[in-house]
Write a protein that holds these residues in place. Structure first.
Motif, PDB file in Angstrom:
ATOM      1  N   GLU A  18       0.809  -1.096  -0.041  1.00 11.03           N
ATOM      2  CA  GLU A  18       0.068   0.001  -0.118  1.00 11.03           C
ATOM      3  C   GLU A  18       1.014   1.263  -0.059  1.00 11.03           C
ATOM      4  O   GLU A  18       1.474   1.415   1.059  1.00 11.03           O
ATOM      5  CB  GLU A  18      -0.901  -0.089   1.283  1.00 11.03           C
ATOM      6  N   PHE A  19       1.064   1.778  -1.084  1.00  6.51           N
ATOM      7  CA  PHE A  19       2.015   2.940  -1.371  1.00  6.51           C
ATOM      8  C   PHE A  19       1.169   4.107  -2.072  1.00  6.51           C
ATOM      9  O   PHE A  19       0.460   3.755  -3.070  1.00  6.51           O
ATOM     10  CB  PHE A  19       3.245   2.720  -2.069  1.00  6.51           C
ATOM     11  N   ARG A  20       1.565   5.451  -2.066  1.00  7.85           N
ATOM     12  CA  ARG A  20       0.928   6.478  -2.746  1.00  7.85           C
ATOM     13  C   ARG A  20       1.636   6.549  -4.005  1.00  7.85           C
ATOM     14  O   ARG A  20       1.116   6.860  -4.925  1.00  7.85           O
ATOM     15  CB  ARG A  20       0.974   7.574  -1.860  1.00  7.85           C
ATOM     16  N   SER A  21       2.761   6.168  -4.163  1.00  6.00           N
ATOM     17  CA  SER A  21       3.629   6.235  -5.448  1.00  6.00           C
ATOM     18  C   SER A  21       4.805   5.147  -5.442  1.00  6.00           C
ATOM     19  O   SER A  21       5.099   4.574  -4.370  1.00  6.00           O
ATOM     20  CB  SER A  21       4.339   7.667  -5.506  1.00  6.00           C
ATOM     21  N   TRP A  22       5.293   4.983  -6.649  1.00 10.39           N
ATOM     22  CA  TRP A  22       6.265   4.028  -6.974  1.00 10.39           C
ATOM     23  C   TRP A  22       7.288   4.643  -7.885  1.00 10.39           C
ATOM     24  O   TRP A  22       6.911   5.609  -8.688  1.00 10.39           O
ATOM     25  CB  TRP A  22       5.307   2.650  -7.810  1.00 10.39           C
ATOM     26  N   GLY A  23       8.314   4.100  -7.859  1.00  7.29           N
ATOM     27  CA  GLY A  23       9.369   4.451  -8.530  1.00  7.29           C
ATOM     28  C   GLY A  23       9.303   3.912  -9.875  1.00  7.29           C
ATOM     29  O   GLY A  23       8.392   3.279 -10.445  1.00  7.29           O
ATOM     30  N   GLN A  24      10.329   3.890 -11.017  1.00  5.02           N
ATOM     31  CA  GLN A  24      10.431   3.560 -12.168  1.00  5.02           C
ATOM     32  C   GLN A  24      10.508   1.953 -12.411  1.00  5.02           C
ATOM     33  O   GLN A  24      10.156   1.493 -13.274  1.00  5.02           O
ATOM     34  CB  GLN A  24      11.595   4.121 -12.837  1.00  5.02           C
ATOM     35  N   GLY A  25      11.199   1.410 -11.280  1.00  6.44           N
ATOM     36  CA  GLY A  25      11.489  -0.044 -11.467  1.00  6.44           C
ATOM     37  C   GLY A  25      12.504  -0.471 -12.545  1.00  6.44           C
ATOM     38  O   GLY A  25      12.816   0.339 -13.205  1.00  6.44           O
ATOM     39  N   THR A  26      12.731  -1.760 -12.506  1.00  5.98           N
ATOM     40  CA  THR A  26      13.772  -2.305 -13.417  1.00  5.98           C
ATOM     41  C   THR A  26      13.381  -3.591 -13.993  1.00  5.98           C
ATOM     42  O   THR A  26      12.711  -4.432 -13.548  1.00  5.98           O
ATOM     43  CB  THR A  26      15.141  -2.568 -12.450  1.00  5.98           C
ATOM     44  N   GLN A  27      13.682  -3.762 -15.223  1.00  4.89           N
ATOM     45  CA  GLN A  27      13.079  -4.881 -15.847  1.00  4.89           C
ATOM     46  C   GLN A  27      13.964  -6.167 -15.946  1.00  4.89           C
ATOM     47  O   GLN A  27      15.006  -5.948 -16.067  1.00  4.89           O
ATOM     48  CB  GLN A  27      13.004  -4.425 -17.570  1.00  4.89           C
ATOM     49  N   VAL A  28      13.242  -7.218 -15.683  1.00  7.00           N
ATOM     50  CA  VAL A  28      13.747  -8.078 -15.488  1.00  7.00           C
ATOM     51  C   VAL A  28      13.033  -9.336 -16.809  1.00  7.00           C
ATOM     52  O   VAL A  28      12.111  -9.514 -16.563  1.00  7.00           O
ATOM     53  CB  VAL A  28      13.739  -9.127 -14.066  1.00  7.00           C
ATOM     54  N   THR A  29      14.124  -9.522 -17.736  1.00  8.80           N
ATOM     55  CA  THR A  29      13.353 -10.666 -18.714  1.00  8.80           C
ATOM     56  C   THR A  29      14.153 -12.017 -18.746  1.00  8.80           C
ATOM     57  O   THR A  29      15.266 -12.014 -18.626  1.00  8.80           O
ATOM     58  CB  THR A  29      13.578 -10.031 -20.181  1.00  8.80           C
ATOM     59  N   VAL A  30      13.482 -13.131 -18.461  1.00  6.81           N
ATOM     60  CA  VAL A  30      14.146 -14.616 -18.425  1.00  6.81           C
ATOM     61  C   VAL A  30      13.640 -15.133 -19.533  1.00  6.81           C
ATOM     62  O   VAL A  30      12.478 -15.668 -19.842  1.00  6.81           O
ATOM     63  CB  VAL A  30      13.688 -15.004 -17.092  1.00  6.81           C
ATOM     64  N   SER A  31      14.468 -15.377 -20.555  1.00  3.65           N
ATOM     65  CA  SER A  31      14.333 -15.783 -21.802  1.00  3.65           C
ATOM     66  C   SER A  31      15.434 -16.561 -22.494  1.00  3.65           C
ATOM     67  O   SER A  31      16.648 -16.161 -22.218  1.00  3.65           O
ATOM     68  CB  SER A  31      13.583 -15.044 -22.837  1.00  3.65           C
ATOM     69  N   SER A  32      15.224 -17.719 -23.178  1.00  2.93           N
ATOM     70  CA  SER A  32      16.243 -18.366 -23.839  1.00  2.93           C
ATOM     71  C   SER A  32      16.510 -17.717 -25.166  1.00  2.93           C
ATOM     72  O   SER A  32      17.395 -18.217 -25.997  1.00  2.93           O
ATOM     73  CB  SER A  32      16.039 -19.822 -23.931  1.00  2.93           C
TER      74      SER A  32
END
Length: 121
Positions: A107-121
């Motif tokens: 439960e937060f009012r705001s979020w940062g940008q995040g970082t993308q994780v992609t798991v793929s062969s």
């Protein structure tokens, strides 16, 4: 509060990544810290959180594979992710609150940008 998540990338199944999140604008040492993720078309979910005492809690789907830790001297929380699976693909976010319940519920009012994780062969 400012949160800067980093460390994401493209990794093959079975690989590892370590995410970092630097927090500023808070008294880091007394806050609970959480990692969350949001996959395309899905709701954001809790991955793991760590209290100011160092107690940890993990989503069932990542138990035994992910480890959350914190370095109060660096105002940083980490997420070590091992044995990654395609279903771990998501944008990963960190967030924080003095209330561990709020961290557990996301439960937060705001979020940062995040970082993308992609798991793929």
């Amino acid at each position: 509060v400012q949160l800067q998540a980093s460390g994401g990338g493209l990794v093959q199944p079975g690989g590892s990544l370590r995410l970092s999140c630097v927090a500023s604008g808070i008294i880091f040492s007394i806050n609970a810290m959480g990692w969350y993720r949001q996959a395309p078309g899905k709701q954001r979910e809790l991955v793991a959180f760590i209290t100011f005492t160092g107690s940890t809690n993990y989503a069932t789907s990542v138990k035994g594979r992910f480890t959350i830790s914190r370095d109060n001297a660096k105002n940083t929380v980490y997420l070590q992710m091992n044995n990654l699976k395609p279903e771990d693909t998501a944008v990963y976010y960190c967030n924080t609150d003095r209330d561990r319940g709020a961290v557990a519920r996301g439960e937060f009012r705001s979020w940062g940008q995040g970082t993308q994780v992609t798991v793929s062969s």
